[in-house]
Design a protein around this motif. Sequence first.
Motif, short mmCIF file in Angstrom:
data_model
loop_
_atom_site.label_atom_id
_atom_site.label_comp_id
_atom_site.label_asym_id
_atom_site.label_seq_id
_atom_site.Cartn_x
_atom_site.Cartn_y
_atom_site.Cartn_z
N SER A 94 1.02 -1.07 0.03
CA SER A 94 0.03 0.10 0.01
C SER A 94 0.86 1.42 0.02
CB SER A 94 -0.93 0.01 1.32
OG SER A 94 -0.31 -0.11 2.41
N LEU A 95 2.08 1.25 0.37
CA LEU A 95 3.10 2.36 0.39
C LEU A 95 3.93 2.50 -0.69
CD1 LEU A 95 4.35 2.15 4.10
CD2 LEU A 95 2.52 3.70 3.19
N TRP A 96 3.83 1.26 -1.72
CA TRP A 96 4.68 1.68 -2.93
C TRP A 96 4.50 2.88 -3.71
CZ3 TRP A 96 5.16 -4.39 -4.49
CH2 TRP A 96 5.73 -4.88 -3.22
N PRO A 97 3.23 3.23 -3.97
CA PRO A 97 3.31 4.30 -4.78
C PRO A 97 3.75 5.50 -4.19
CG PRO A 97 0.82 3.33 -4.29
CD PRO A 97 1.91 2.51 -3.66
N ARG A 98 4.09 5.60 -2.89
CA ARG A 98 4.61 6.86 -2.53
C ARG A 98 6.27 6.95 -2.89
NH1 ARG A 98 2.15 7.88 3.54
NH2 ARG A 98 -0.09 7.03 2.77
N LEU A 99 6.69 5.60 -3.29
CA LEU A 99 8.28 5.59 -3.37
C LEU A 99 8.91 6.62 -4.06
CD1 LEU A 99 8.83 1.77 -2.53
CD2 LEU A 99 9.23 3.79 -1.10
N SER A 100 8.11 6.48 -5.48
CA SER A 100 8.98 7.26 -6.48
C SER A 100 9.18 8.83 -6.29
CB SER A 100 7.82 7.07 -7.82
OG SER A 100 8.70 7.37 -9.08
N MET A 101 8.02 9.30 -5.63
CA MET A 101 8.23 10.72 -5.02
C MET A 101 9.25 10.93 -3.88
SD MET A 101 6.56 12.61 -7.13
CE MET A 101 6.58 14.31 -6.57
N ALA A 102 9.05 9.98 -3.12
CA ALA A 102 10.11 9.97 -1.87
C ALA A 102 11.40 9.87 -2.17
CB ALA A 102 9.76 8.57 -1.02
N VAL A 103 11.69 9.09 -3.28
CA VAL A 103 13.26 8.95 -4.17
C VAL A 103 13.45 9.99 -4.64
CG1 VAL A 103 14.75 7.54 -5.56
CG2 VAL A 103 13.23 6.20 -3.78
N GLY A 104 12.59 10.58 -5.32
CA GLY A 104 12.99 12.09 -6.12
C GLY A 104 13.46 13.04 -4.80
N ILE A 105 12.58 13.02 -3.80
CA ILE A 105 12.92 13.96 -3.04
C ILE A 105 14.20 13.77 -2.32
CG2 ILE A 105 12.07 14.72 -0.54
CD1 ILE A 105 9.20 14.00 -1.43
N ALA A 106 14.51 12.57 -2.04
CA ALA A 106 15.83 12.29 -1.24
C ALA A 106 16.97 12.65 -2.20
CB ALA A 106 15.96 10.67 -1.44
N ILE A 107 16.71 12.44 -3.56
CA ILE A 107 17.56 12.90 -4.57
C ILE A 107 17.87 14.49 -4.71
CG2 ILE A 107 18.42 12.98 -7.34
CD1 ILE A 107 17.00 10.40 -7.52
N CYS A 108 16.65 15.27 -4.32
CA CYS A 108 16.77 16.54 -4.78
C CYS A 108 17.41 17.32 -3.29
CB CYS A 108 15.38 17.09 -4.56
SG CYS A 108 14.25 16.93 -6.01
N LYS A 109 17.10 16.64 -2.31
CA LYS A 109 17.87 16.92 -1.05
C LYS A 109 19.31 16.92 -1.06
CE LYS A 109 14.11 16.24 2.17
NZ LYS A 109 14.04 17.00 3.38
N VAL A 110 19.75 15.86 -1.80
CA VAL A 110 21.43 15.64 -1.91
C VAL A 110 21.79 16.95 -2.80
CG1 VAL A 110 23.31 14.52 -2.79
CG2 VAL A 110 21.53 13.33 -1.43
N LEU A 111 21.04 17.31 -3.81
CA LEU A 111 21.66 18.09 -4.94
C LEU A 111 21.40 19.59 -4.40
CD1 LEU A 111 20.92 15.93 -7.97
CD2 LEU A 111 23.31 16.31 -6.87
N GLU A 112 20.66 19.71 -3.43
CA GLU A 112 20.27 21.18 -3.04
C GLU A 112 21.45 21.67 -1.88
OE1 GLU A 112 16.25 20.70 -1.60
OE2 GLU A 112 15.23 20.79 -3.68
N ARG A 113 22.17 20.39 -1.51
CA ARG A 113 23.09 20.89 -0.51
C ARG A 113 24.31 21.23 -1.29
NH1 ARG A 113 21.63 15.83 2.57
NH2 ARG A 113 23.30 14.62 1.58
N ASP A 114 25.38 21.66 -0.19
CA ASP A 114 26.97 21.74 -0.81
C ASP A 114 27.28 20.62 -1.35
OD1 ASP A 114 27.08 24.37 -0.22
OD2 ASP A 114 27.78 24.21 1.63
#
Length: 266
Positions: A94-114
């Motif tokens: 039931s949580l799998w549909p969230r994963l794509s956006m969650a992984v995208g958010i994780a990638i964004c957070k890395v690339l928003e940092r120094d």
Amino acid sequence: MILDPQSDAIPPEFLLSLLSQVGVGAFTYLRETGSTNSVALARLADDAPTGVWLILADRQSAGRGRGDNRWWSEVGSLTCSLIVDADQFQLPQSLWPRLSMAVGIAICKVLERDPWRLAMQLKWPNDVYVEGKKLGGILIEHLEKKLVIGIGLNVNQRFEGAPRNVAERATSLLIEKGQACDRYALLAELTGAVVEMLPLVACNDIDIADEASDRNLLLWKRVTIRQGTSSVVGVCEGVDTDGALLLRSEAGRVRVLSGTVELSGN
Ligand code: BTN
């Protein structure tokens, strides 16, 4: 950390050490393959690894995107798949549909940092953008309860040999920052960020609606979502906590769980 004997490329020691620090238990390193997600799915059919398993290819010749999409890449791209056990991370289907956006958010957070400091955007459901250009994509598949999280990121490339439709719409870290980056260090950082994100999804400790809202490339734009032979048209009002796209259509508010997005004359 186990280096898969089926690897045909030799990783530097420091990469193995970084990957084990971020929780990778097994690593397959290939010089070239068709698709790391396809390798992952084929290997899962006969192997049942425990722990996190990362597959990296220096060159991917037949990368797949969602639906019938192809993922074009060349030397300098980052193309990898992370295999995780949904039960180990307490991620019911039931949580799998969230994963794509969650992984995208994780990638964004890395690339928003120094040292990146990029103005990252997400295009629902699985694309990572910067300044309106596509930087990466995510393809999540599964075999039973083993999830395969495929990530393609344009890193040290300039698209000179790319098909025109890719070259016009894509960007890379090299283009954005004006200098090549250490792909291995980035791989370890992104892998760590994705692995850390999974328990947050499992415990509902990540507010996907909120995290997606500032980065939402589609926000307030008129979009058409194609789902097989049917389609929905509306203005994007956001992304819901469960990863669904929220649209204001003529019939009122619609929640869209899957489909292909087209921006329609904004
Ligand atoms: C998309 O744009 O629809 C998603 C693209 C995902 C590409 C990555 S590259 C590594 C992994 N292996 C694949 O064949 N696809 C994903």
